[in-house]
Design an enzyme around this catalytic site. Structure first.
Site, PDB file in Angstrom:
ATOM      1  N   GLY A 147       0.842  -1.204   0.000  1.00 56.81           N
ATOM      2  CA  GLY A 147       0.000   0.000   0.000  1.00 56.81           C
ATOM      3  C   GLY A 147       0.873   1.248   0.000  1.00 56.81           C
ATOM      4  O   GLY A 147       1.913   1.272   0.641  1.00 56.81           O
ATOM      5  N   ILE A 200       1.637   3.032   6.735  1.00 56.88           N
ATOM      6  CA  ILE A 200       0.870   3.958   7.572  1.00 56.88           C
ATOM      7  C   ILE A 200       0.479   3.271   8.880  1.00 56.88           C
ATOM      8  O   ILE A 200       0.148   3.925   9.853  1.00 56.88           O
ATOM      9  CB  ILE A 200      -0.404   4.493   6.865  1.00 56.88           C
ATOM     10  CG1 ILE A 200      -1.400   3.372   6.555  1.00 56.88           C
ATOM     11  CG2 ILE A 200      -0.058   5.278   5.634  1.00 56.88           C
ATOM     12  CD1 ILE A 200      -2.820   3.876   6.299  1.00 56.88           C
ATOM     13  N   ASP A 201       0.504   1.920   8.888  1.00 56.67           N
ATOM     14  CA  ASP A 201       0.023   1.168  10.061  1.00 56.67           C
ATOM     15  C   ASP A 201       1.005   1.217  11.243  1.00 56.67           C
ATOM     16  O   ASP A 201       0.629   0.891  12.365  1.00 56.67           O
ATOM     17  CB  ASP A 201      -0.211  -0.305   9.694  1.00 56.67           C
ATOM     18  CG  ASP A 201      -1.196  -0.460   8.545  1.00 56.67           C
ATOM     19  OD1 ASP A 201      -1.995   0.469   8.329  1.00 56.67           O
ATOM     20  OD2 ASP A 201      -1.168  -1.505   7.872  1.00 56.67           O
ATOM     21  N   GLY A 251      -5.199   0.398   9.789  1.00 53.98           N
ATOM     22  CA  GLY A 251      -4.166  -0.068  10.716  1.00 53.98           C
ATOM     23  C   GLY A 251      -3.988  -1.570  10.752  1.00 53.98           C
ATOM     24  O   GLY A 251      -3.148  -2.079  11.492  1.00 53.98           O
ATOM     25  N   ARG A 252      -4.830  -2.270  10.004  1.00 54.25           N
ATOM     26  CA  ARG A 252      -4.818  -3.744  10.009  1.00 54.25           C
ATOM     27  C   ARG A 252      -4.904  -4.295  11.430  1.00 54.25           C
ATOM     28  O   ARG A 252      -5.782  -3.922  12.153  1.00 54.25           O
ATOM     29  CB  ARG A 252      -3.558  -4.261   9.315  1.00 54.25           C
ATOM     30  CG  ARG A 252      -3.728  -4.445   7.824  1.00 54.25           C
ATOM     31  CD  ARG A 252      -2.692  -5.442   7.348  1.00 54.25           C
ATOM     32  NE  ARG A 252      -2.211  -5.115   6.026  1.00 54.25           N
ATOM     33  CZ  ARG A 252      -2.795  -5.537   4.910  1.00 54.25           C
ATOM     34  NH1 ARG A 252      -3.847  -6.306   4.964  1.00 54.25           N
ATOM     35  NH2 ARG A 252      -2.296  -5.193   3.747  1.00 54.25           N
ATOM     36  N   GLU A 301      -9.932  -0.750  12.211  1.00 47.43           N
ATOM     37  CA  GLU A 301     -10.593  -1.711  11.310  1.00 47.43           C
ATOM     38  C   GLU A 301     -10.400  -3.160  11.773  1.00 47.43           C
ATOM     39  O   GLU A 301     -11.188  -4.033  11.431  1.00 47.43           O
ATOM     40  CB  GLU A 301     -10.069  -1.554   9.886  1.00 47.43           C
ATOM     41  CG  GLU A 301      -8.566  -1.813   9.758  1.00 47.43           C
ATOM     42  CD  GLU A 301      -8.029  -1.649   8.341  1.00 47.43           C
ATOM     43  OE1 GLU A 301      -8.822  -1.410   7.422  1.00 47.43           O
ATOM     44  OE2 GLU A 301      -6.798  -1.788   8.169  1.00 47.43           O
ATOM     45  N   GLN A 322      -6.804   8.322   4.413  1.00 44.69           N
ATOM     46  CA  GLN A 322      -5.700   8.350   5.375  1.00 44.69           C
ATOM     47  C   GLN A 322      -4.344   8.146   4.708  1.00 44.69           C
ATOM     48  O   GLN A 322      -3.297   8.455   5.269  1.00 44.69           O
ATOM     49  CB  GLN A 322      -5.890   7.229   6.423  1.00 44.69           C
ATOM     50  CG  GLN A 322      -7.092   7.445   7.297  1.00 44.69           C
ATOM     51  CD  GLN A 322      -7.565   6.151   7.942  1.00 44.69           C
ATOM     52  OE1 GLN A 322      -7.222   5.861   9.064  1.00 44.69           O
ATOM     53  NE2 GLN A 322      -8.351   5.365   7.234  1.00 44.69           N
ATOM     54  N   ARG A 323      -4.358   7.558   3.532  1.00 40.16           N
ATOM     55  CA  ARG A 323      -3.107   7.222   2.852  1.00 40.16           C
ATOM     56  C   ARG A 323      -2.744   8.194   1.739  1.00 40.16           C
ATOM     57  O   ARG A 323      -1.597   8.231   1.296  1.00 40.16           O
ATOM     58  CB  ARG A 323      -3.271   5.839   2.222  1.00 40.16           C
ATOM     59  CG  ARG A 323      -2.523   4.790   2.911  1.00 40.16           C
ATOM     60  CD  ARG A 323      -2.857   3.408   2.487  1.00 40.16           C
ATOM     61  NE  ARG A 323      -2.932   3.140   1.087  1.00 40.16           N
ATOM     62  CZ  ARG A 323      -3.340   1.960   0.610  1.00 40.16           C
ATOM     63  NH1 ARG A 323      -3.681   0.998   1.443  1.00 40.16           N
ATOM     64  NH2 ARG A 323      -3.397   1.743  -0.671  1.00 40.16           N
TER      65      ARG A 323
HETATM   66  O1  F6P Z   1      -1.269  -1.556   5.198  1.00 33.79           O
HETATM   67  C1  F6P Z   1      -1.784  -0.335   4.830  1.00 33.79           C
HETATM   68  C2  F6P Z   1      -3.289  -0.412   4.661  1.00 33.79           C
HETATM   69  O2  F6P Z   1      -3.749   0.882   4.334  1.00 33.79           O
HETATM   70  C3  F6P Z   1      -4.049  -0.979   5.850  1.00 33.79           C
HETATM   71  O3  F6P Z   1      -4.222  -0.062   6.889  1.00 33.79           O
HETATM   72  C4  F6P Z   1      -5.323  -1.416   5.182  1.00 33.79           C
HETATM   73  O4  F6P Z   1      -5.954  -2.467   5.879  1.00 33.79           O
HETATM   74  C5  F6P Z   1      -4.849  -1.891   3.843  1.00 33.79           C
HETATM   75  O5  F6P Z   1      -3.614  -1.268   3.597  1.00 33.79           O
HETATM   76  C6  F6P Z   1      -5.800  -1.578   2.721  1.00 33.79           C
HETATM   77  O6  F6P Z   1      -5.330  -2.182   1.579  1.00 33.79           O
HETATM   78  P1  F6P Z   1      -5.820  -1.864   0.105  1.00 33.79           P
HETATM   79  O7  F6P Z   1      -5.119  -0.628  -0.330  1.00 33.79           O
HETATM   80  O8  F6P Z   1      -5.397  -3.049  -0.670  1.00 33.79           O
HETATM   81  O9  F6P Z   1      -7.305  -1.643   0.155  1.00 33.79           O
END
Ligand code: F6P
Length: 345
Positions: A10, A125-126, A169-170, A221, A277-278
């Protein structure tokens, strides 16, 4: 040397700061740079972009990654490792700087053991990577989430509502804990401490009996209810797995909002912050951290410290073994939740 740079997993705000630092420092050291497109996919499929001073100009403040990214797993592709080694040789690439999280660095670590000249830079980001105190991207994500919580406060208060904010945040609650504390959340739910829905409702009821007419709950999450802790009943978006075996988390916000409204009678809404958030501009902290890590990665290349990654230790940047970064998930410091709990309700 000809050095390839790739970004995997990510995206995280600050990636471009790392790329810029690696390129500028390595060019200054007399090396040639090449961008490997879309993470490990790029080296498997020979997708490259030349990288020079010009290509990294004006990118420091930009979110995302100029190299593109993917969740490609070299070790899920038949003959993947041999293909990487062959493609590097065919294209004259002597070394790789891999910028990524546990998955990207896990592949880097295995390739390093197979003799590939690799150094790593931790990204997520986690903030869940061990062997580094903080990862770049985390500060930006926390700032975005905190601003959202501030905004949700005013609308929750105006409407006498409970609002559940679902953050990323997984399986680690770093973003929830930090943004929840910074945003003055009334309850914070993290994966590390399974929640009891009765307790959550009772805290809200007491708060409202005490005169407050609104509440903000920040839920990671990956938060799980007590009775299903350690079980596979974590709330998922779907059952699909990515090439590293990860499920897609998400949905806890809606689930909690329904439960809370049903049990307390308070009107409840949920807001899922998701990829906001990203995306976008990295904070100054993430730009500086990314720059320092990129600089260190260039020095690791210069000194042939293959199999190492740049890491933040206290206020210094040090080299640690790649395998240390992926050994275990760095979950939150539980003391942080003791602080947070003081402000619950
Ligand atoms: O590991 C970063 C993250 O943004 C997690 O917080 C989130 O669960 C996951 O990636 C989301 O992944 P994707 O971009 O594949 O939806």
């Amino acid at each position: 040397m000809k050095i390839g740079v790739l970004t995997g997993g990510g995206d995280a705000p600050g990636l471009n700061a790392v790329i810029r630092a690696v390129v500028r420092k390595c060019i200054a050291n007399g090396h040639e740079l090449v961008g490997i497109r879309e993470g490990w996919r790029g080296i498997l499929e020979n997708k490259y972009d030349p990288l020079d001073r010009n290509s990294v100009s004006g990118i420091l403040h930009r979110g995302g990654t100029i190299l593109g990214t993917s969740r490609t797993n070299v070790y899920k592709v038949e003959g993947g490792e041999a293909q990487v080694i062959k493609n590097m040789a065919d294209n004259g690439i002597d070394a790789i700087v891999a910028i990524g999280g546990e998955d990207t660095l896990g592949v880097a670590s295995k390739l390093a053991k197979a003799g590939v000249h690799i150094v790593g830079v931790p990204k997520t980001i986690d903030n869940d990577l061990s062997a580094t105190d903080f990862t770049f991207g985390f500060d930006t994500a926390v700032n975005v989430a905190t601003e959202a919580i501030d905004r949700l406060h005013t609308t929750a208060e105006s409407h006498n509502r409970v609002i559940v904010v679902e953050v990323m945040g997984r399986h680690a609650g770093w973003i929830a804990a930090y943004s929840g504390i910074a945003g003055g959340a009334d309850i914070i739910l993290v994966p590390e401490i399974p929640y009891d829905i009765d307790e959550v409702c009772s805290i809200i009821r007491k708060r409202h009996e005490g005169g407050k007419s609104f509440s903000i709950i920040v839920a990671s999450e990956g938060a799980v209810a007590k009775k299903v802790a350690g079980d596979s009943e974590m709330i998922l978006q779907d059952q699909k797995l990515d090439s590293f075996g990860h499920v897609r988390l998400g949905g806890i916000g809606n689930h909690l909002a329904e439960e809370i409204e049903k049990r307390t009678g308070f009107e409840t809404r949920s807001t899922v912050l998701g990829h906001i958030q990203r995306g976008g501009t990295p904070t100054a902290y993430d730009r500086v951290l990314g720059t320092r890590l990129g600089f260190c990665a260039a020095e690791l290349v210069e000194t042939n410290k293959w199999g190492y990654m740049a890491a933040l230790k206290g206020t210094s940047i040090d080299a640690v073994k790649l395998e240390e970064a992926t050994r275990e998930l760095k979950t939150i410091d539980l003391q942080l939740m003791e602080v947070a709990k003081t402000f619950f309700g």
